[in-house]
Design an enzyme around this catalytic site. Sequence first.
Site, PDB file in Angstrom:
ATOM      1  N   SER A   1       0.605  -1.607   0.121  1.00 30.23           N
ATOM      2  CA  SER A   1      -0.072   0.017  -0.215  1.00 30.23           C
ATOM      3  C   SER A   1       0.862   1.288   0.022  1.00 30.23           C
ATOM      4  CB  SER A   1      -1.166   0.055   1.365  1.00 30.23           C
ATOM      5  OG  SER A   1      -0.208   0.312   2.411  1.00 30.23           O
ATOM      6  N   LYS A   2       0.634   2.447   0.084  1.00 27.35           N
ATOM      7  CA  LYS A   2       0.880   4.040  -0.357  1.00 27.35           C
ATOM      8  C   LYS A   2       2.110   3.868   1.095  1.00 27.35           C
ATOM      9  CE  LYS A   2      -0.127   5.764  -3.174  1.00 27.35           C
ATOM     10  NZ  LYS A   2       0.769   6.196  -4.599  1.00 27.35           N
TER      11      LYS A   2
END
Length: 467
Positions: free
Chosen positions: A242-243
Site C-alpha cells: 500500500s501507499k
Amino acid sequence: MSQSQVVTRIAPSPTGYMHIGTARTALFSWLYARGRGGKFLMRIEDTDRERSTPEATDAILRGFEWLGIDYDGEAISQFERADRHRDVALEMLANGKAYKCFSTQDEIQAFRDAASAEKKSTLFQSPWRDASEDTHPDAPYVVRLKMPRDGTTEIHDEVQGKVKWKNNTLDDMICLRSDGTPTYMLAVVVDDYDMGVTHVIRGDDHLANAGRQSHIYHAMGWDLPTYAHIPLIHGPDGKKLSKRHGATGVEEYQAMGYVAAGMRNYLARLGWSHGDDEFFTDEQAREWFGTDGIGKSPARLDFKKLDNICGQHIAATEDAALLQEIKAFVAASDDRDLTADQLDAILPALYCLKTSSKKLGDLLDKAHFALTQRPIERDEKSQGMLDDVSRRILNELTPQLQNVTWDRNTLEETVSGLATAHDLKLGKLVGPLRAALAGRAPTPSVFDMMLVLGRDETIARLDDAAR
Ligand code: GLU
C-alpha cells in the site's frame, strides 16, 4: 487465429495511477503469450463511468510504453462494448439461464433482516427466480443469473490448484442493472470470450470472481479459459502493498530512475522463479516463463534486490541506448535541468558510469564532472581538500601530465610516483584530485575522469585548483 494460439490480456481499470501489481500481472501475461507465439491484448475496463477517467487510461498506456510491454492491436474499451454485453444478458434470459428480478432495494433489505433474525443465510434469494412471465409487473428489473443452489462450484487454477465453493454461498448475481447497463462480472466474461482469451492471469483478489464467472461461461455454453491467479505483492514487512510502503505506482519507479529492462527483470522475479536465476534478459524470461514457476505465497517487494538487478541492467545496456534512456529520464524529471545536447557530453563517460549505478539518477550524479564546465564550482568539502600542501602537489603534477601517454596505466603510475615522492599513500591524492576535477562527490575514479576529460581539460582543471 489457430485454435491453439495462446491469447492473454491485461484488463486495467482506469481509476487512478498504474499500480505496480498491474504491471507485474501484465508482464506475466505478456511473457506467457510472447514465449508461446501468442497474443497479448489490452482491455481498458472503463465500465465504471464515475471512477474511470481518460487521464488514468493515458497514464496506464504511458506506463506500459515505458515498461516496454507491447500489446497486439488497439486497446479495447470495455464501456464501448456495452451493447454486446447486454445482448449476452438477453440471450441468457431467453434461454432461461437468467431471470428478471423486480425486487426493490427495500425488499432485499427486508429479506436480509428477516433471514438474520431467523439466523439463516442472508444471501438474497429472489422470489422472481421461477416466476412466470405473466406475473411480471411493468416495473424496473435487473437481470440475475440462475446460480446452482446445491452442490459445489469447482475450477482448476494453474497456481492455486483445485478451488471449490459451496453453491449455497453464491448468490444469483446481477448481470444487467435496472438501467440496462452491464455489470463488471458479465462484461469481463463476455470480453474475454470475444477476445479469444485462452489464459486469464490475474491477481488472486479475483479468484472468487472466477468461481462466479464460470457460471456465465456455462450458461452460454462457452469453454472456460485457463486460470492462473497470482498472489498479490506485499511490502517488505509482509503486509499487502500500500501507499504506506512508498512507491506503488509505476510512474514513481520511472521517476526514481529505474531502467525498464531492470524493472521487467525484477517484476518477473516477484512471485515467479526459474531456479536461482536473478538476472536475465527478456529473451530468457520469455523462454522460461510458465505458470509452474509462480509461487503460492505473496512475494515481498525488496528494494535492495530491485536496485541490484537494475544496476546490472544499466551495466549491460549499450552506451547509445543507455544515453537515450537517460535523455528520456531527464526530460520527464522536474529537477534536472539538462538539455539533450548537454547530455551528449556523458557518452564518452558511460563506460565507467554505468558499471556502478543502480539508478539513472545515481549515474547522473556521478556524471556531473563531465557535464560541468570551468571554472568548476566546488562544494565545501572539496574546497577543504585543496589546502596548501595539496595545491603544491597538484602544481607538481601538471607539468608531468604534459608529456605522459594518456592511458590508465601511465596516469596511475604518474600519480602514484608523486605520492611516493611525498611519502603519501595514493589515497591521499585522490581527494584533492577529485576536488579539482569535479568539485564534488560522487564521481568515477579520478583516472577515469582524467581519461574522459582528456589531457588539456584535466590540466586546466588542475591548474585552476592549484592556484
Ligand atoms: N479490472 C480488474 C482490475 O483492474 C481486472 C479484472 C480481470 O483481470 O479480470 O483489477
